[in-house]
Write an enzyme that holds these catalytic residues in place. Sequence first.
Site, mmCIF file in Angstrom:
data_model
loop_
_atom_site.group_PDB
_atom_site.id
_atom_site.type_symbol
_atom_site.label_atom_id
_atom_site.label_comp_id
_atom_site.label_asym_id
_atom_site.label_seq_id
_atom_site.Cartn_x
_atom_site.Cartn_y
_atom_site.Cartn_z
ATOM 1 N N HIS A 203 10.394 7.651 -11.401
ATOM 2 C CA HIS A 203 11.206 6.653 -12.101
ATOM 3 C C HIS A 203 12.193 5.953 -11.190
ATOM 4 O O HIS A 203 12.534 4.796 -11.390
ATOM 5 C CB HIS A 203 11.891 7.273 -13.317
ATOM 6 C CG HIS A 203 10.942 7.486 -14.440
ATOM 7 N ND1 HIS A 203 10.504 8.727 -14.819
ATOM 8 C CD2 HIS A 203 10.266 6.599 -15.199
ATOM 9 C CE1 HIS A 203 9.626 8.589 -15.796
ATOM 10 N NE2 HIS A 203 9.460 7.322 -16.047
ATOM 11 N N ARG A 309 11.345 -0.584 -21.503
ATOM 12 C CA ARG A 309 11.672 0.850 -21.462
ATOM 13 C C ARG A 309 13.073 1.018 -22.077
ATOM 14 O O ARG A 309 14.072 1.059 -21.373
ATOM 15 C CB ARG A 309 11.680 1.366 -20.025
ATOM 16 C CG ARG A 309 10.293 1.497 -19.391
ATOM 17 C CD ARG A 309 10.401 2.110 -18.006
ATOM 18 N NE ARG A 309 9.144 2.598 -17.484
ATOM 19 C CZ ARG A 309 8.345 1.919 -16.644
ATOM 20 N NH1 ARG A 309 8.673 0.718 -16.245
ATOM 21 N NH2 ARG A 309 7.224 2.455 -16.204
ATOM 22 N N ARG A 345 9.078 -0.570 -26.545
ATOM 23 C CA ARG A 345 8.671 0.833 -26.648
ATOM 24 C C ARG A 345 9.854 1.636 -27.160
ATOM 25 O O ARG A 345 10.969 1.503 -26.652
ATOM 26 C CB ARG A 345 8.248 1.347 -25.271
ATOM 27 C CG ARG A 345 7.919 2.825 -25.299
ATOM 28 C CD ARG A 345 7.366 3.297 -23.992
ATOM 29 N NE ARG A 345 8.390 3.555 -22.993
ATOM 30 C CZ ARG A 345 8.126 3.967 -21.756
ATOM 31 N NH1 ARG A 345 6.874 4.135 -21.374
ATOM 32 N NH2 ARG A 345 9.083 4.197 -20.902
ATOM 33 N N GLU A 444 -1.138 7.758 -22.680
ATOM 34 C CA GLU A 444 -0.668 8.329 -21.415
ATOM 35 C C GLU A 444 -0.837 9.846 -21.368
ATOM 36 O O GLU A 444 -0.394 10.489 -20.431
ATOM 37 C CB GLU A 444 0.769 7.912 -21.127
ATOM 38 C CG GLU A 444 1.753 8.116 -22.246
ATOM 39 C CD GLU A 444 3.157 7.588 -21.919
ATOM 40 O OE1 GLU A 444 3.442 7.254 -20.759
ATOM 41 O OE2 GLU A 444 3.979 7.542 -22.853
ATOM 42 N N ASN A 467 0.934 5.862 -15.283
ATOM 43 C CA ASN A 467 1.748 6.785 -14.466
ATOM 44 C C ASN A 467 1.627 8.209 -15.001
ATOM 45 O O ASN A 467 1.380 9.156 -14.266
ATOM 46 C CB ASN A 467 3.226 6.384 -14.497
ATOM 47 C CG ASN A 467 3.431 4.942 -14.083
ATOM 48 O OD1 ASN A 467 2.618 4.398 -13.377
ATOM 49 N ND2 ASN A 467 4.513 4.345 -14.531
ATOM 50 N N ASP A 468 1.820 8.313 -16.314
ATOM 51 C CA ASP A 468 1.716 9.647 -16.907
ATOM 52 C C ASP A 468 0.269 10.067 -17.093
ATOM 53 O O ASP A 468 -0.061 11.235 -16.913
ATOM 54 C CB ASP A 468 2.464 9.685 -18.250
ATOM 55 C CG ASP A 468 3.954 9.860 -18.035
ATOM 56 O OD1 ASP A 468 4.331 10.725 -17.216
ATOM 57 O OD2 ASP A 468 4.742 9.132 -18.652
ATOM 58 N N ARG A 478 4.057 13.278 -10.812
ATOM 59 C CA ARG A 478 4.195 11.902 -10.328
ATOM 60 C C ARG A 478 5.418 11.706 -9.448
ATOM 61 O O ARG A 478 5.521 10.717 -8.736
ATOM 62 C CB ARG A 478 4.244 10.924 -11.512
ATOM 63 C CG ARG A 478 5.430 11.120 -12.414
ATOM 64 C CD ARG A 478 5.302 10.331 -13.702
ATOM 65 N NE ARG A 478 5.943 9.040 -13.617
ATOM 66 C CZ ARG A 478 6.160 8.245 -14.660
ATOM 67 N NH1 ARG A 478 5.750 8.600 -15.868
ATOM 68 N NH2 ARG A 478 6.757 7.090 -14.512
ATOM 69 N N CYS A 515 0.371 -0.791 -18.762
ATOM 70 C CA CYS A 515 1.760 -1.103 -18.416
ATOM 71 C C CYS A 515 2.304 -0.140 -17.363
ATOM 72 O O CYS A 515 3.456 -0.245 -16.961
ATOM 73 C CB CYS A 515 2.652 -1.116 -19.654
ATOM 74 S SG CYS A 515 2.771 0.486 -20.433
HETATM 75 C C1 PEP Z 1 3.575 5.247 -17.750
HETATM 76 O O1 PEP Z 1 3.627 6.470 -17.907
HETATM 77 O O2 PEP Z 1 2.668 4.666 -17.112
HETATM 78 C C2 PEP Z 1 4.624 4.386 -18.331
HETATM 79 C C3 PEP Z 1 4.525 3.074 -18.316
HETATM 80 O O3 PEP Z 1 5.729 5.015 -18.808
HETATM 81 P P1 PEP Z 1 6.921 5.570 -17.869
HETATM 82 O O4 PEP Z 1 6.620 5.152 -16.455
HETATM 83 O O5 PEP Z 1 8.165 4.972 -18.390
HETATM 84 O O6 PEP Z 1 6.800 7.027 -18.093
HETATM 85 MG MG MG Z 2 5.045 7.282 -19.340
#
Ligand code: PEP
Ligand code: MG
Length: 590
Positions: A203, A309, A345, A444, A467-468, A478, A515
């Site tokens: 993040h 977010r 979201r 995710e 990402n998740d 991650r 996303c």
């Molecule tokens: C993701 O997991 O790809 C996502 C967009 O959410 P975040 O990165 O905020 O966990």
């Molecule tokens: Mg996520």
Amino acid sequence: MPDETPAPTPTTETRYKGLAVSPGIVWGPAVLLYADEHIVRKRRIRPEDVSNELTRFEAALLKTRQQITAIRNQMAESIGESDASIFDAHILSLEDSSLIESVKEQVFSRLVNVDFAYEQVVRVYTRKMRELDDDYFRERAADFADVSRRVLRNLQGKAEFELQGMDAPSIVLAHDLSPSDTAGFDRKLVLGIVTEAGSRTSHSAIMARSLNLPAVVGIKGLGRIEPGVEVLVDGYEGLFIIAPSEQTKADYGAREHEHDVVEAKLDELRETLPVTVDQRRITVAGNVELVEDLPLLIEHGAEGIGLVRTEYLFLSEDEFPSEDAQAEIYAQLAQASKPHAVIIRTLDVGGDKKRPHLGIDQEINPFLGFRGIRYSMGRPDLFRTQLRAICRANTDGNVKVMFPMVSDVNEVKFACGMLQEVRAELVAEGVAQPETMDCGVMIEVPSAALIADVLARHVKFFSIGSNDLIQYTLAIDRGNEKVSAMYQPAHPAVVRLLKNVVDAAHASGIWVGVCGEMASDVVLMPMLVGLGIDELSAIPNAIPRIKRAIQALNYEEAKELVGRFVQSETAEANQQELEAIAGRLYPEIL
Ligand code: PEP
Ligand code: MG
């Protein structure tokens, strides 16, 4: 290149190689943000060292007292006695005699270093206080946590660093940055970021990109760097340079100019449409963390917002934003997105996104714990307030809502059910609502990807949180730089899951976006286009590059590529093929 910075800090130019996570070049004085618990290491001591450790402890407590008193007096002068009194509470926490005795006792009986003992005792103290359902004790827990960071810095001989008090533009060095650290940054003062931990999808990296701050992760030993020395961050090549020479700075100045020329060319694509050579149209929207991201998004020609977010609203303050405050921000986002949509979201806290007021306990596996929609279901009061604020912002019908971390259809039913209730409630109160409001889910979690056909019956769109999804599919944290090489977006397992999601969505007549950071990586574009993704929501400054890549690709050929990827044995083979295509079709933007 050495892989760890030494002490004392080098006085002649020294280069270190890390991972580039946010582009750009910047140089300036270093400031250290070393408040983190994770750098407190346990060390065994000999019985004869006990008194030495206790003396260090007394000295750190004294120094901390002096620092807090100085800040207190300064605050009393500038903003008044009553606001300064919060520091009295800090001094009380600092001097809590039972805590001090427990620390001494730990050092004595367990023969461990005092930093470790102190950190452990404070951790137990604050946890117990947070568990009490009482605002007073929660505030005291926050005081203890704050003061303990200062004591630890003093115990470890680290320079004092207060982001708020930073008065000249600087480069922030830290072991890691939590989303709440970055949410609190004064953007005028932070020039760039370098951390020891993290990866492209942590993040802190995402935040750096959204703030347009050059950033490099994976540089070891940053805590040993002398505050104030000049450092340079090369967010293109992942270089961190201590004491850059005049020649290096001049070279980098010239390189920045070259990048500016490419950017200016890409800006010319602003008004063009993201359409493949065989006319497949893909929507390219942008991701937003905070309202301040809007100008950049508009500047880069985003077709609306594909991900807000919202948790950053909840992480940047120590209390929950009210319904009115939220509604105002969501309305600003909705207005700025017109004539396109904004996808808001709902709160995705938990994992690494925590603040004391959220009331999330210490968890052994926070990324598998109380996060995303699970948190909202556990706090229906907050969820309802947020949904009301989102619906109130939907005056022109361009607001869509989506839910994070969904792993089961019951969560979708709960969330969509509450959305309908809230809309009806608002209408009854005389707040007009458009006839329908699209709601979607983030895909995710692997279970959601596998039951995409079931979920598709209940929503109007999917947004893939790559990402998740990659983290959970490949079991690769991650944010952990030690395993970041294994975080492979083109892994056949990931491609298979993505294909399942897109096919299930299209079979049900709903659209699918991505996303996660995947959508910002132009090397992956042939795969995303070939999968049949309908919308990409990226970080603002990646948008012109994404348009350029899409315009160079052929959808039918990309589909064949995905057919091969699904059958392929390794992520490396897929990645190499993607790199070859990108290098052939759009080398100038890589
Ligand atoms: C993701 O997991 O790809 C996502 C967009 O959410 P975040 O990165 O905020 O966990
Ligand atoms: Mg996520």
